[in-house]
Design an enzyme around this catalytic site. Structure first.
Site, PDB file in Angstrom:
ATOM      1  N   SER A 241       2.733  -1.737  10.406  1.00 12.16           N
ATOM      2  CA  SER A 241       3.695  -2.782  10.099  1.00 12.16           C
ATOM      3  C   SER A 241       4.207  -3.316  11.435  1.00 12.16           C
ATOM      4  CB  SER A 241       4.833  -2.162   9.292  1.00 12.16           C
ATOM      5  OG  SER A 241       5.892  -3.073   9.124  1.00 12.16           O
TER       6      SER A 241
ATOM      7  N   ASP B 205       8.471  -3.948  -3.184  1.00  5.27           N
ATOM      8  CA  ASP B 205       8.999  -2.804  -2.437  1.00  5.27           C
ATOM      9  C   ASP B 205      10.448  -2.603  -2.917  1.00  5.27           C
ATOM     10  OD1 ASP B 205      10.177  -1.121  -0.526  1.00  5.27           O
ATOM     11  OD2 ASP B 205       9.496  -2.211   1.221  1.00  5.27           O
TER      12      ASP B 205
ATOM     13  N   LYS C 210      -0.026  -5.414   8.829  1.00  7.48           N
ATOM     14  CA  LYS C 210       1.036  -6.095   8.073  1.00  7.48           C
ATOM     15  C   LYS C 210       1.956  -6.734   9.082  1.00  7.48           C
ATOM     16  CE  LYS C 210       5.203  -4.087   5.945  1.00  7.48           C
ATOM     17  NZ  LYS C 210       5.687  -3.064   4.968  1.00  7.48           N
TER      18      LYS C 210
ATOM     19  N   LYS D 152       5.647  -8.794   9.568  1.00  9.01           N
ATOM     20  CA  LYS D 152       6.910  -9.167   8.945  1.00  9.01           C
ATOM     21  C   LYS D 152       7.067 -10.675   9.048  1.00  9.01           C
ATOM     22  CE  LYS D 152       8.693  -5.050   8.047  1.00  9.01           C
ATOM     23  NZ  LYS D 152       9.122  -4.636   6.695  1.00  9.01           N
TER      24      LYS D 152
ATOM     25  N   GLU E 275       4.506  -8.952   0.385  1.00  8.00           N
ATOM     26  CA  GLU E 275       5.419  -7.898  -0.054  1.00  8.00           C
ATOM     27  C   GLU E 275       6.837  -8.450  -0.158  1.00  8.00           C
ATOM     28  OE1 GLU E 275       5.129  -4.557   2.607  1.00  8.00           O
ATOM     29  OE2 GLU E 275       6.801  -3.494   1.685  1.00  8.00           O
TER      30      GLU E 275
ATOM     31  N   LYS F 193       7.851   4.288  -1.847  1.00 10.95           N
ATOM     32  CA  LYS F 193       8.575   5.032  -0.808  1.00 10.95           C
ATOM     33  C   LYS F 193       9.407   6.048  -1.558  1.00 10.95           C
ATOM     34  CE  LYS F 193       9.179   1.057   2.270  1.00 10.95           C
ATOM     35  NZ  LYS F 193      10.125   0.008   2.738  1.00 10.95           N
TER      36      LYS F 193
ATOM     37  N   GLY G 267       6.624   2.780   4.572  1.00 14.16           N
ATOM     38  CA  GLY G 267       7.215   3.560   5.655  1.00 14.16           C
ATOM     39  C   GLY G 267       8.610   3.053   5.937  1.00 14.16           C
TER      40      GLY G 267
ATOM     41  N   ASP H 283       5.090  -9.093   4.898  1.00 10.84           N
ATOM     42  CA  ASP H 283       6.258  -8.498   4.238  1.00 10.84           C
ATOM     43  C   ASP H 283       7.481  -9.343   4.565  1.00 10.84           C
ATOM     44  OD1 ASP H 283       8.242  -6.927   3.114  1.00 10.84           O
ATOM     45  OD2 ASP H 283       7.823  -5.128   4.317  1.00 10.84           O
TER      46      ASP H 283
HETATM   47  O1  OSB Z   1      10.056  -3.092   4.215  1.00  9.96           O
HETATM   48  O2  OSB Z   1       8.497  -1.757   4.597  1.00  9.96           O
HETATM   49  C1  OSB Z   1       9.621  -2.172   4.869  1.00  9.96           C
HETATM   50  C2  OSB Z   1      10.957  -0.324   7.949  1.00  9.96           C
HETATM   51  C3  OSB Z   1      12.302  -0.232   7.637  1.00  9.96           C
HETATM   52  C4  OSB Z   1      12.742  -0.807   6.466  1.00  9.96           C
HETATM   53  C5  OSB Z   1      11.858  -1.454   5.604  1.00  9.96           C
HETATM   54  C6  OSB Z   1      10.506  -1.530   5.911  1.00  9.96           C
HETATM   55  C7  OSB Z   1      10.062  -0.980   7.120  1.00  9.96           C
HETATM   56  C8  OSB Z   1       8.682  -1.063   7.583  1.00  9.96           C
HETATM   57  C9  OSB Z   1       8.250   0.001   8.566  1.00  9.96           C
HETATM   58  O3  OSB Z   1       7.926  -1.959   7.299  1.00  9.96           O
HETATM   59  C10 OSB Z   1       6.979   0.667   8.247  1.00  9.96           C
HETATM   60  C11 OSB Z   1       6.751   1.898   9.106  1.00  9.96           C
HETATM   61  O4  OSB Z   1       7.470   2.914   8.942  1.00  9.96           O
HETATM   62  O5  OSB Z   1       5.855   1.837   9.943  1.00  9.96           O
HETATM   63 MG    MG Z   2       8.650  -3.644   2.716  1.00 10.19          MG
END
Ligand code: OSB
Ligand code: MG
Length: 374
Positions: free
Chosen positions: A135, A238, A161, A163, A213, A262, A290, A188
Site C-alpha cells: 500500500s 474496508d 495499491k 492511496k 477500495e 482486517k 493492513g 484505496d
Molecule cells: O485503509 O487500508 C487502509 C493503514 C492505516 C489505516 C488504513 C489503511 C492503511 C493501509 C496500510 O493501507 C496497509 C499496510 O499496513 O501496509
Molecule cells: Mg483501506
C-alpha cells in the site's frame, strides 16, 4: 483456557517512511500491545487503533479505557473452552471492535501455544506462504510516486495499491499505468468521495484496476450499491464492513464485489473467519488488509491470511517497509516471488523482543484476575 494476567503497553514507533492517506500524513505509529498469561504460556495481541479517530472512531486511548474498565473484567480469570468464545463473552460492550480484537487475538495466540500448534493451523489455514502486496501512500509528487512503485516492484510485491483522494487520483493512476503497463494495480480512497463524484470515479474505468477500495463513507452501504452500478471498476469495502452482519447485507445488496478483512475492524480472528466463510459461500474474494502493524500484529495477519478464500494479495509487507528494527526477530521478509512464509512455530511463531517493546512503551499496566471484579 484461562487468562490469569494481562499486560498492556501503549507504544510508539517511528515509521521508516511517512504514510499519507486521505486522512493526513503520519510519521510515527501509536498502538497498544497486550501480553496475556495462562497455563504457563503467553499470548500476544496488537490493537490496530491509531492515535487519531480518522480511520475508525476508536483510538489508542479509547482502547485503553474500554479494555481496562470493561473488557478485562469480562475475560480475565474466566474459563474458555476455545478462543471462539472470547468475542461473545464481550458482547455487552457495544462497538469497540479494535479493543475486543486486542484481547481475542492474544487469546488465540495463547490457545495455539497451549496446543503447541501454529496459529494458522488452529484458525483453519491451508497454505504455508501468503501473497504479498504493498500500500503506497500519497506522495509529494507523481515523480516520487513512480519512484516508489518501481522500488516495490523490484522488491517483488505482487500488487501495488495506491492511496487516492480528490486531486490525487486519475493522474496518479494514469502515470503508473503509463510507466508500468499492465501490472496488478488497485486504489484505496479511504472514504474520500461522495456519490456526486460517480462520473469522476467512472474515469478510472479505462485503467482496468483490480478494484477501488472504500470510495464512499465509512458507515455507508447503499450509496456504494448505486456507485457500483455506475462504474465498471469492482468496489472493495474496508471501513464499511465493521461487523459480519454488515458484510452479509453489503453482499446481498451488491455494494461490493470484494471485501478486505482486517481482524481489528471486525473484533478479532473468530469474526474474521466468519466473514471469510460468508464471502466464500457467496463467491466474494477476500484479501487481508493492513494497519501499519508492528511485527506482532502482522504475524497474526499472516496466519489469518493463510485461509483459503484469501485469494488476492494482502497489505502485509516486510518489516523493513515499516519499522527498523521491528519488535520481532527475525523480522518479516518477502521472497523474490512476492510471498511471505507463515511462521511454523507454536502460536504466532515469532520472537517478541521484550527490550524493544519496553523501549517503545510510553505507558504500561498489569491486570490480574484477582484485581478485576466482574
Ligand atoms: O485503509 O487500508 C487502509 C493503514 C492505516 C489505516 C488504513 C489503511 C492503511 C493501509 C496500510 O493501507 C496497509 C499496510 O499496513 O501496509
Ligand atoms: Mg483501506
Amino acid at each position: 483456557m484461562r487468562i490469569d494476567r494481562l499486560e498492556l503497553f501503549l507504544c510508539r514507533l517511528p515509521l521508516v517512511h511517512f504514510f499519507e492517506t486521505s486522512f493526513g500524513r503520519s510519521y510515527d505509529r501509536e498502538f497498544i500491545l497486550a501480553r496475556v498469561e495462562g497455563e504457563g504460556h503467553e499470548g500476544w495481541g496488537e490493537a490496530v487503533a491509531e492515535g487519531h479517530p480518522y480511520y475508525s472512531g476508536e483510538t489508542t486511548e479509547t482502547v485503553w479505557h474500554i479494555v481496562t474498565r470493561f473488557l478485562a473484567p469480562l475475560v480475565l480469570g474466566r474459563e474458555f473452552a476455545h478462543p471462539r468464545e472470547v468475542f461473545p463473552a464481550m458482547k455487552r460492550v457495544r462497538t469497540h471492535n479494535m479493543a475486543k480484537a486486542l484481547l481475542e487475538m492474544a487469546a488465540w495466540d495463547l490457545h495455539a501455544k497451549i496446543q503447541g500448534q501454529p496459529l494458522s493451523a488452529v484458525l483453519g489455514g491451508t497454505r504455508d506462504r501468503i501473497a504479498s502486496g504493498v500500500s503506497i501512500g500519497i506522495q509529494d509528487s507523481l515523480d516520487q510516486l513512480v519512484e516508489k512503485v518501481a522500488k516495490e516492484r523490484a522488491a517483488g510485491y505482487q500488487r501495488i495499491k495506491i492511496k487516492i483522494k480528490p486531486g490525487w487520483d486519475i493522474e496518479a493512476v494514469e502515470r503508473v499505468r503509463a510507466m508500468f503497463g499492465d501490472i496488478p494495480l488497485m486504489v484505496d480512497a479511504n472514504a474520500a468521495y461522495t456519490l456526486d463524484d460517480a462520473a469522476h470515479l467512472a474515469r478510472l474505468d479505462p485503467y482496468d484496476l483490480m478494484m477501488i477500495e472504500q470510495p464512499l463513507d465509512y458507515d455507508d452501504v447503499m450509496d456504494h450499491v448505486t456507485l457500483q452500478k455506475a462504474i465498471a471498476t469492482p468496489i472493495c469495502l474496508d471501513e464499511s464492513i465493521h461487523t459480519v452482519r454488515i458484510g452479509r447485507d453489503a453482499i446481498a445488496a451488491k455494494a461490493c464485489r470484494i471485501i478486505n478483512i482486517k481482524p481489528g475492524r471486525v473484533g478479532g480472528h473468530q469474526q474474521s473467519i466468519e466473514l471469510h466463510d460468508l464471502c466464500a459461500a457467496n463467491d466474494i474474494p477476500v484479501w487481508h488488509g493492513g494497519m501499519l502493524e508492528s511485527g506482532i500484529g502482522r504475524a497474526h495477519n499472516i496466519h489469518l491470511a493463510s485461509l483459503p478464500n484469501f485469494r488476492l494479495p494482502g497489505d502485509i509487507a516486510a518489516s523493513k517497509r515499516y519499522y527498523v528494527p521491528d519488535l520481532i526477530e527475525p523480522g518479516i521478509d518477502i521472497g523474490p516471488d512476492g510471498t511471505i512464509a507463515v511462521p511454523g512455530g507454536p502460536g504466532i511463531g515469532v520472537n517478541v523482543m521484550r527490550d524493544r517493546v519496553e523501549k517503545a512503551t510510553e505507558r504500561h499496566l498489569v491486570l490480574t484476575a484477582s484485581e478485576v471484579s466482574r
